[in-house]
Design a protein around this motif. Structure first.
Motif, mmCIF file in Angstrom:
data_model
loop_
_atom_site.group_PDB
_atom_site.id
_atom_site.type_symbol
_atom_site.label_atom_id
_atom_site.label_comp_id
_atom_site.label_asym_id
_atom_site.label_seq_id
_atom_site.Cartn_x
_atom_site.Cartn_y
_atom_site.Cartn_z
ATOM 1 N N UNK A 147 6.692 24.177 4.192
ATOM 2 C CA UNK A 147 7.448 23.614 3.072
ATOM 3 C C UNK A 147 8.433 22.554 3.558
ATOM 4 N N UNK A 148 9.000 22.758 4.743
ATOM 5 C CA UNK A 148 9.937 21.781 5.309
ATOM 6 C C UNK A 148 9.226 20.466 5.618
ATOM 7 N N UNK A 149 8.045 20.551 6.228
ATOM 8 C CA UNK A 149 7.285 19.319 6.495
ATOM 9 C C UNK A 149 6.833 18.670 5.187
ATOM 10 N N UNK A 150 6.474 19.493 4.211
ATOM 11 C CA UNK A 150 6.067 18.941 2.920
ATOM 12 C C UNK A 150 7.208 18.157 2.278
ATOM 13 N N UNK A 151 8.430 18.635 2.431
ATOM 14 C CA UNK A 151 9.578 17.933 1.864
ATOM 15 C C UNK A 151 9.755 16.543 2.468
ATOM 16 N N UNK A 152 9.238 16.354 3.683
ATOM 17 C CA UNK A 152 9.299 15.032 4.315
ATOM 18 C C UNK A 152 8.213 14.094 3.797
ATOM 19 N N UNK A 153 7.212 14.656 3.110
ATOM 20 C CA UNK A 153 6.116 13.842 2.591
ATOM 21 C C UNK A 153 4.746 14.222 3.108
ATOM 22 N N UNK A 154 4.661 15.277 3.912
ATOM 23 C CA UNK A 154 3.372 15.730 4.446
ATOM 24 C C UNK A 154 2.645 16.545 3.378
ATOM 25 N N UNK A 155 1.430 16.117 3.037
ATOM 26 C CA UNK A 155 0.631 16.828 2.044
ATOM 27 C C UNK A 155 -0.605 17.490 2.634
ATOM 28 N N UNK A 156 -1.041 17.052 3.839
ATOM 29 C CA UNK A 156 -2.243 17.604 4.441
ATOM 30 C C UNK A 156 -1.908 18.165 5.824
ATOM 31 N N UNK A 157 -2.423 19.355 6.100
ATOM 32 C CA UNK A 157 -2.163 20.050 7.353
ATOM 33 C C UNK A 157 -3.495 20.353 8.027
ATOM 34 N N UNK A 158 -3.657 19.871 9.264
ATOM 35 C CA UNK A 158 -4.854 20.147 10.059
ATOM 36 C C UNK A 158 -4.448 21.137 11.142
ATOM 37 N N UNK A 159 -4.944 22.355 11.023
ATOM 38 C CA UNK A 159 -4.462 23.464 11.843
ATOM 39 C C UNK A 159 -5.563 24.006 12.747
ATOM 40 N N UNK A 160 -5.148 24.753 13.760
ATOM 41 C CA UNK A 160 -6.083 25.414 14.674
ATOM 42 C C UNK A 160 -5.354 26.525 15.386
ATOM 43 N N UNK A 161 -6.090 27.369 16.103
ATOM 44 C CA UNK A 161 -5.476 28.448 16.858
ATOM 45 C C UNK A 161 -6.504 29.143 17.718
ATOM 46 N N UNK A 162 -6.036 29.820 18.747
ATOM 47 C CA UNK A 162 -6.935 30.468 19.715
ATOM 48 C C UNK A 162 -6.947 31.983 19.520
ATOM 49 N N UNK A 208 0.833 -1.192 0.000
ATOM 50 C CA UNK A 208 0.000 0.000 0.000
ATOM 51 C C UNK A 208 0.878 1.256 0.000
ATOM 52 N N UNK A 209 0.289 2.356 -0.453
ATOM 53 C CA UNK A 209 0.955 3.654 -0.427
ATOM 54 C C UNK A 209 -0.004 4.654 0.207
ATOM 55 N N UNK A 210 0.424 5.306 1.274
ATOM 56 C CA UNK A 210 -0.436 6.208 2.029
ATOM 57 C C UNK A 210 -0.066 7.662 1.767
ATOM 58 N N UNK A 211 -1.030 8.547 2.002
ATOM 59 C CA UNK A 211 -0.734 9.966 2.103
ATOM 60 C C UNK A 211 -0.476 10.284 3.577
ATOM 61 N N UNK A 212 0.150 11.446 3.826
ATOM 62 C CA UNK A 212 0.507 11.805 5.193
ATOM 63 C C UNK A 212 -0.018 13.191 5.540
ATOM 64 N N UNK A 213 -0.469 13.314 6.796
ATOM 65 C CA UNK A 213 -0.953 14.590 7.295
ATOM 66 C C UNK A 213 -0.385 14.885 8.664
#
Length: 391
Positions: free
Chosen positions: A324-339, A227-232
């Motif tokens: 961009x640094x995390x994307x270079x590791x293979x991260x394509x999805x970012x789940x963000x939040x803030x107060x 299998x090949x997964x995406x990463x977030x």
């Protein structure tokens, strides 16, 4: 592939300060100053949709509102935004879960994403009537997702396993499209289940070197399974026009936390069975000191909040660099939040996303063109006109 960004719906309430919740934080101790009403959550959801976020994560647990019901209501006040619904296998049957997902997909016109959460706290699981230990919960999730996936393929399912048993289970109408499955977990019991059943493997916001190591382990297991997964990745964010402004906001959040709160929350979090939570605790060490654990990565949130405990802090350009640094590791999805979640969505959406677009890393889901260039605001900074009678 361009990057995908999701926001977060604070169904435990929101605030200008850090709001606790989850993983050992006492139920009832997590409410914010802004109640989690449909009106307020709708504001956040509509803003996220406008700004260019693809979806919004909704948490699960005794400390927040039910994710299925909350998001079902919010589909009526949004048009495109997808909802990443966190749910726990074992608290409902796999046939019912598969049916609920199919119904959600049809009525929302395909806007469901599913986040599988096995539950890291046995005490909370027992409150729901679930008395399995952590490893057994992952084994059950394995069987559960096997049945759900088969039902979504339109199969009639007979399954007599250790934890799950169904006979002649079948959906009247399978979902179309099948909702993607998001799955986190850092323990030895979690990774094989994630590899077999997830479409997107999620990690919390650790320093890049630790994230790279984890992703490499998951890739190796996935390759063995064919299998090949995406990463977030799941992170908080504090983005401002300058780094000084961003770090001043981080300090303001930290100043709003008492030593008594830190001690109480840390004591609860140390009882967590979650390997991911242990890794979060290792980053902050229960101390206000040394919280920048990697460039622009701040571990202060995790002092009083369970689960995701790190934030990207910096100027818009610095945050874009870290993404961009995390994307270079293979991260394509970012789940963000803030107060608070409403205002921080705008800081990120209007400050960071245009920079990523200019770099070719992102485009608005609606095809809108955003620009990082200066925007002139009529009359801003102009001297006030003289009163008519003064001329």
């Amino acid at each position: 592939m361009t990057l995908t960004f999701h926001w977060f719906l604070p169904t435990n309430g929101d605030s200008r300060d850090i709001v606790g919740g989850g993983h050992g934080v006492a139920t009832g101790a997590a409410g914010g100053a802004r109640p989690a009403s449909v009106a307020y959550l709708g504001q956040i959801a509509r803003s996220a949709e406008q700004l260019g976020f693809v979806g919004a994560l909704t948490p699960t647990g005794a400390w927040c509102e039910d994710a299925w019901l909350s998001t079902a209501m919010l589909t009526e006040v949004t048009e495109r935004l997808r909802f990443l619904v966190a749910f726990r296998p074992g608290l409902l049957s796999p046939t019912l879960a598969a049916q609920m997902a199919a119904t959600f997909q049809r009525l929302s016109k395909g806007r469901l994403l599913l986040n599988v959460v096995t539950g890291g706290e046995s005490s909370e699981q027992r409150a729901y009537g679930d008395f399995l230990d952590k490893d057994a919960r992952y084994a059950r999730a394995d069987e559960f997702l096997h049945v759900v996936r088969a039902l979504w393929r339109g199969e009639t399912v007979d399954h007599d396993g250790t934890h799950v048993r169904v006979e002649q289970a079948r959906l009247h109408r399978p979902p179309d499209p099948v909702p993607p499955v998001y799955f986190g977990g850092s323990s030895a019991a979690a990774l094989p289940v994630a590899v077999r059943h997830s479409d997107v493997y999620l990690t919390w916001g650790e320093p890049p070197a630790l994230v790279a190591d984890k992703l490499n382990r998951v890739r190796a297991l996935a390759a063995e399974a064919g299998r090949e997964l995406r990463f977030g990745i799941r992170l908080h964010v504090i983005a401002r026009d300058t780094a000084e402004q961003a770090w001043a906001q981080a300090q303001r959040l930290l100043d709003g936390v008492s030593e008594a709160d830190i001690r109480a929350v840390q004591e609860g979090l140390r009882r967590s069975e979650s390997e991911g939570q242990r890794r979060m605790l290792d980053l902050n060490g229960g101390s206000r000191d040394g919280l920048e654990v990697a460039p622009n990565l701040w571990a202060g949130v995790g002092l009083v909040r369970g689960g995701a405990g790190t934030a990207l802090v910096g100027s818009h350009a610095e945050i874009a660099d870290r993404i961009a640094e995390y994307h270079a590791l293979g991260i394509d999805e970012f789940i963000l939040s803030g107060y608070p979640h409403l205002e921080e969505a705008y800081w990120f959406g209007e400050g960071v996303l245009p920079i990523l677009r200019e770099r070719g890393l992102w485009r608005h889901p609606d095809g809108r063109q955003a620009s990082a260039a200066h925007v002139d605001v009529p009359f801003a900074g102009s001297p006030a006109p003289e009163p008519v009678g003064a001329r």
